[in-house]
Design a protein around this motif. Structure first.
Motif, PDB file in Angstrom:
ATOM      1  N   SER A   1       0.833  -1.209   0.000  1.00 48.75           N
ATOM      2  CA  SER A   1       0.000   0.000   0.000  1.00 48.75           C
ATOM      3  C   SER A   1       0.862   1.251   0.000  1.00 48.75           C
ATOM      4  O   SER A   1       0.580   2.220  -0.707  1.00 48.75           O
ATOM      5  CB  SER A   1      -0.915   0.024   1.218  1.00 48.75           C
ATOM      6  OG  SER A   1      -1.700  -1.141   1.234  1.00 48.75           O
TER       7      SER A   1
ATOM      8  N   ASP B   1      -6.621  -1.440  -4.035  1.00 51.71           N
ATOM      9  CA  ASP B   1      -5.801  -2.186  -3.085  1.00 51.71           C
ATOM     10  C   ASP B   1      -6.681  -3.239  -2.421  1.00 51.71           C
ATOM     11  O   ASP B   1      -7.847  -2.990  -2.163  1.00 51.71           O
ATOM     12  CB  ASP B   1      -5.250  -1.197  -2.043  1.00 51.71           C
ATOM     13  CG  ASP B   1      -3.948  -1.676  -1.423  1.00 51.71           C
ATOM     14  OD1 ASP B   1      -3.541  -2.816  -1.696  1.00 51.71           O
ATOM     15  OD2 ASP B   1      -3.353  -0.892  -0.650  1.00 51.71           O
ATOM     16  N   GLU B   2      -6.113  -4.382  -2.142  1.00 51.57           N
ATOM     17  CA  GLU B   2      -6.839  -5.537  -1.584  1.00 51.57           C
ATOM     18  C   GLU B   2      -8.015  -5.886  -2.499  1.00 51.57           C
ATOM     19  O   GLU B   2      -9.137  -6.138  -2.063  1.00 51.57           O
ATOM     20  CB  GLU B   2      -7.300  -5.276  -0.135  1.00 51.57           C
ATOM     21  CG  GLU B   2      -6.177  -4.903   0.826  1.00 51.57           C
ATOM     22  CD  GLU B   2      -5.090  -5.979   0.992  1.00 51.57           C
ATOM     23  OE1 GLU B   2      -5.262  -7.098   0.483  1.00 51.57           O
ATOM     24  OE2 GLU B   2      -4.067  -5.675   1.617  1.00 51.57           O
TER      25      GLU B   2
HETATM   26 MG   LIG Z   1      -1.908  -2.780   2.314  1.00 53.12          MG
END
Ligand SMILES: [Mg+2]
Ligand SMILES: Nc1ncnc2c1ncn2[C@@H]1O[C@H](COP(=O)(O)OP(=O)(O)OP(=O)(O)O)[C@@H](O)[C@H]1O
Length: 404
Positions: A43, A146-147
């Motif tokens: 991240s 993200d994710e």
């Molecule tokens: Mg992360």
């Protein structure tokens, strides 16, 4: 060493070249899927480095973390982030329009937006909102998710991914790329589910392993330490690298351990690198003990399900005949599909949840570190872990009650 940050400009440039088509052999213009284990800096890299690098290349960047609120529909999270960016670009136009009493804005001649609703994008599809952002900004939009694997845990999330794919297909032509998609996640196998079946939204794309921080990171840290404590030079980079490997290439715990030994209140002593290595080993042993106790408190059938998952990895099928035989062997009891189902439900209900399930009913361990723990113990011949014998305490043998 709190605010320490090590940057990887070459990696960022490389990914930008892949994404923007400067590398003719890269498939990234169709979507870049990046996987790396937990806590290795994904991240941070996306936000601190890839984002500015894409901006320098002329893109408008929208970043969304699907874990920022796991209870929310991933589609709504993405839409909010796109809407917020759109709002910035519409801001001036919209203010003027509102001031002039205009209630509908005509964007680039094809889409009407209700000025009262700017910032929210209800009434617009995700694809429309992205297109509006491309048109308003007159730039390529790079959407970083993200994710991203989290989208697969709900039907709404899957719908959002399908919408993104269709937006990409509408906006991108062989001669012009207007929407770039970057998806990252902590687990390659889970991310794979976005790309590896015919029904998967991004069927055919490949998953790239995001390189973890490498030896240069340690060399860089060693340089900093030598500058602050010249008497410590030369720093034993090999030993620090060993420690970093023990910590599974996670920067945060390494920096914390260095902070302990390089405390300004006590000047560091020669050989502090060994001390860091010992602490890293202790930390790893702690982590393994934590996994062991998490495993040992489970009921036998729950342990058997996990064990089966460790062995089968992405071939795991919870209720097939072989699995039921396996559960029976391990628990010494006949296990029906219902019982196995109840065990899976309780493993999923733990916090943090031990098992991850996709909307299509595929399972994986939430903490992929557990697979490594299993493999290691199996190689050492210490699998399965055995708990202390928890015999019912005998009332008569209880320690004496406090005397009045
Ligand atoms: Mg992360
Ligand atoms: N290049 C770097 N230099 C120094 N510290 C870093 C670097 N990258 C990440 N970190 C630190 O490592 C920790 C984990 O980073 P980050 O949250 O980006 O990892 P992640 O892979 O996204 O983790 P998660 O799996 O939890 O999402 C953070 O505390 C961050 O400050």
């Amino acid at each position: 060493m709190d605010a320490f940050y090590y940057s990887r400009p070459a990696l960022a440039d490389h990914l930008v070249a892949d994404l923007t088509g400067a590398n003719p052999f890269s498939d990234a213009p169709n979507g870049l899927f990046l996987a790396a284990p937990r806590r290795t800096g994904k991240s941070t890299f996306l936000q601190n480095e890839l984002r500015p690098a894409l901006e320098r290349a002329g893109c408008v960047v929208v970043y969304v973390d699907l874990w920022s609120d796991k209870s929310r529909n991933p589609g709504a999270l993405i839409a909010d982030a796109v809407g917020a960016e759109l709002h910035k670009h519409l801001g001036i136009v919209a203010k003027t329009a509102k001031g002039a009493g205009v209630s509908e804005l005509n964007i680039a001649g094809w889409m009407k937006i209700d000025t009262k609703k700017i910032g929210t994008i209800d009434g617009l599809t995700l694809a429309d909102a992205i297109r509006a952002l491309c048109d308003m900004s007159r730039r390529t939009v790079a959407l970083m998710i993200d994710e991203a694997q989290h989208s697969l845990t709900s039907d709404e999330g899957e719908t959002a991914m399908t919408a993104l794919k269709s937006a990409r297909d509408q906006l991108n032509t062989p001669s012009e790329t207007r929407l770039l998609l970057v998806m990252s996640g902590s687990d390659r196998d889970k991310l794979l589910r976005l790309v590896n079946s015919n029904a998967a939204p991004f069927f055919g794309s490949a998953i790239t392993r995001m390189p973890e921080l490498d030896r240069d990171f340690i060399v860089h840290i060693a340089g900093l330490i030598e500058r602050s404590y010249p008497r410590m030079a030369p720093i034993d980079v090999d030993v620090l690298w060993d420690a970093f490997e023990r910590l599974a290439h996670r920067p945060q715990p390494l920096l914390r351990l260095l902070g302990i030994v390089l405390n300004p209140l006590h000047s560091p002593v020669r050989g502090f690198e060994r001390e860091v290595l010992l602490m890293a080993e202790a930390q790893r042993a702690d982590d393994e003990r934590a996994m062991e106790s998490a495993y040992l408190v489970l009921r036998p059938i729950e342990q058997a399900v996990l064990w089966r998952m460790f062995e089968q990895k992405n071939r795991f099928r919870p209720y097939d005949a072989d699995a039921l035989v396996f559960y029976r062997e391990k628990t010494g009891e006949k296990i029906t599909a219902q019982k196995a189902q109840a065990a899976i439900a309780s493993l999923r209900a733990q916090t943090p949840s031990l098992i991850w399930k996709s909307a299509k009913g595929e399972y994986a361990l939430d903490d992929t570190g557990m697979y490594q723990w299993f493999e290691k113990r199996r190689q050492q011949g210490t699998w399965p872990p055995v708990g202390p014998d928890l015999a019912e305490p005998d009332q008569e043998d209880e320690p004496d009650t406090p005397q009045p």
